[in-house]
Design a protein around this motif. Structure first.
Motif, mmCIF file in Angstrom:
data_model
loop_
_atom_site.group_PDB
_atom_site.id
_atom_site.type_symbol
_atom_site.label_atom_id
_atom_site.label_comp_id
_atom_site.label_asym_id
_atom_site.label_seq_id
_atom_site.Cartn_x
_atom_site.Cartn_y
_atom_site.Cartn_z
ATOM 1 N N VAL A 1 0.911 -1.776 -0.300
ATOM 2 C CA VAL A 1 -0.210 -0.118 -0.126
ATOM 3 C C VAL A 1 0.456 1.385 -0.082
ATOM 4 C CG1 VAL A 1 -1.724 0.886 1.443
ATOM 5 C CG2 VAL A 1 -1.901 -1.244 1.468
ATOM 6 N N SER A 2 0.197 2.539 -0.493
ATOM 7 C CA SER A 2 1.384 3.299 -0.889
ATOM 8 C C SER A 2 -0.033 4.265 -0.866
ATOM 9 C CB SER A 2 2.198 3.487 -2.219
ATOM 10 O OG SER A 2 2.014 3.601 -2.982
ATOM 11 N N ARG B 1 -2.887 0.144 -4.096
ATOM 12 C CA ARG B 1 -2.765 -1.550 -3.266
ATOM 13 C C ARG B 1 -2.352 -1.992 -4.366
ATOM 14 N NH1 ARG B 1 -7.505 -2.247 -1.811
ATOM 15 N NH2 ARG B 1 -7.043 -2.039 -0.376
ATOM 16 N N ASP B 2 -0.946 -2.526 -4.222
ATOM 17 C CA ASP B 2 0.147 -3.449 -5.360
ATOM 18 C C ASP B 2 0.166 -2.716 -6.790
ATOM 19 O OD1 ASP B 2 0.757 -4.959 -3.466
ATOM 20 O OD2 ASP B 2 -1.526 -6.044 -4.134
ATOM 21 N N VAL C 1 1.431 12.514 6.014
ATOM 22 C CA VAL C 1 0.510 10.910 5.645
ATOM 23 C C VAL C 1 1.488 9.923 5.784
ATOM 24 C CG1 VAL C 1 1.383 11.259 2.788
ATOM 25 C CG2 VAL C 1 -0.883 10.234 2.840
ATOM 26 N N SER C 2 0.389 8.814 6.310
ATOM 27 C CA SER C 2 1.527 7.655 6.862
ATOM 28 C C SER C 2 0.125 6.712 5.872
ATOM 29 C CB SER C 2 1.930 8.148 8.478
ATOM 30 O OG SER C 2 0.360 8.201 8.595
ATOM 31 N N VAL C 3 1.517 5.046 6.198
ATOM 32 C CA VAL C 3 0.909 4.482 5.867
ATOM 33 C C VAL C 3 1.122 3.086 7.179
ATOM 34 C CG1 VAL C 3 0.307 2.265 4.472
ATOM 35 C CG2 VAL C 3 0.655 4.921 3.397
ATOM 36 N N PRO D 1 -2.280 -2.705 6.019
ATOM 37 C CA PRO D 1 -2.308 -1.013 6.320
ATOM 38 C C PRO D 1 -3.347 -0.558 6.130
ATOM 39 C CG PRO D 1 -0.588 -1.942 4.385
ATOM 40 C CD PRO D 1 -1.199 -2.659 4.900
ATOM 41 N N GLU D 2 -3.370 0.279 6.700
ATOM 42 C CA GLU D 2 -4.074 2.247 6.719
ATOM 43 C C GLU D 2 -3.452 2.884 6.607
ATOM 44 O OE1 GLU D 2 -6.269 -1.292 8.079
ATOM 45 O OE2 GLU D 2 -4.737 0.060 9.155
#
Length: 93
Positions: free
Chosen positions: A16-17, A41-42, A76-78, A87-88
């Protein structure tokens, strides 16, 4: 019209990015505009949308601002906050 500088903040974890972009206008005073969030996602885009204020709470809309811009830290963070395998994305506005 004042020129705007584009800022991009990136974060990722696992597959996840997230990218948070916005513009910084310096005049007549420094303010941040046009926040936009992209989540992949991917490598596949799952979310791509502008971030807008919700008028339901106050009846007025204040443009969302990346909370950590002036502290020179990403807004922003994951990370995995609910202990599942996915991950969120967290955006601090």
């Amino acid at each position: 019209m004042a020129s705007a500088r584009r800022v991009a903040e990136h974060a990722s974890s696992g597959g996840v990015s997230a990218t948070l972009t916005y513009r910084v206008l310096e005049k007549p005073y420094r303010h941040l505009t046009r926040p936009f969030l992209t989540i992949r996602r991917d490598g596949v885009v799952e979310v791509a949308r502008p971030l807008r204020a919700d008028r339901r709470d106050t009846g007025r809309a204040f443009p969302p601002q990346p909370a950590n811009y002036y502290g020179h830290v990403r807004s922003v963070s994951v990370r995995n906050i609910d202990s599942d395998r996915e991950p969120e994305v967290l955006v601090d506005l």
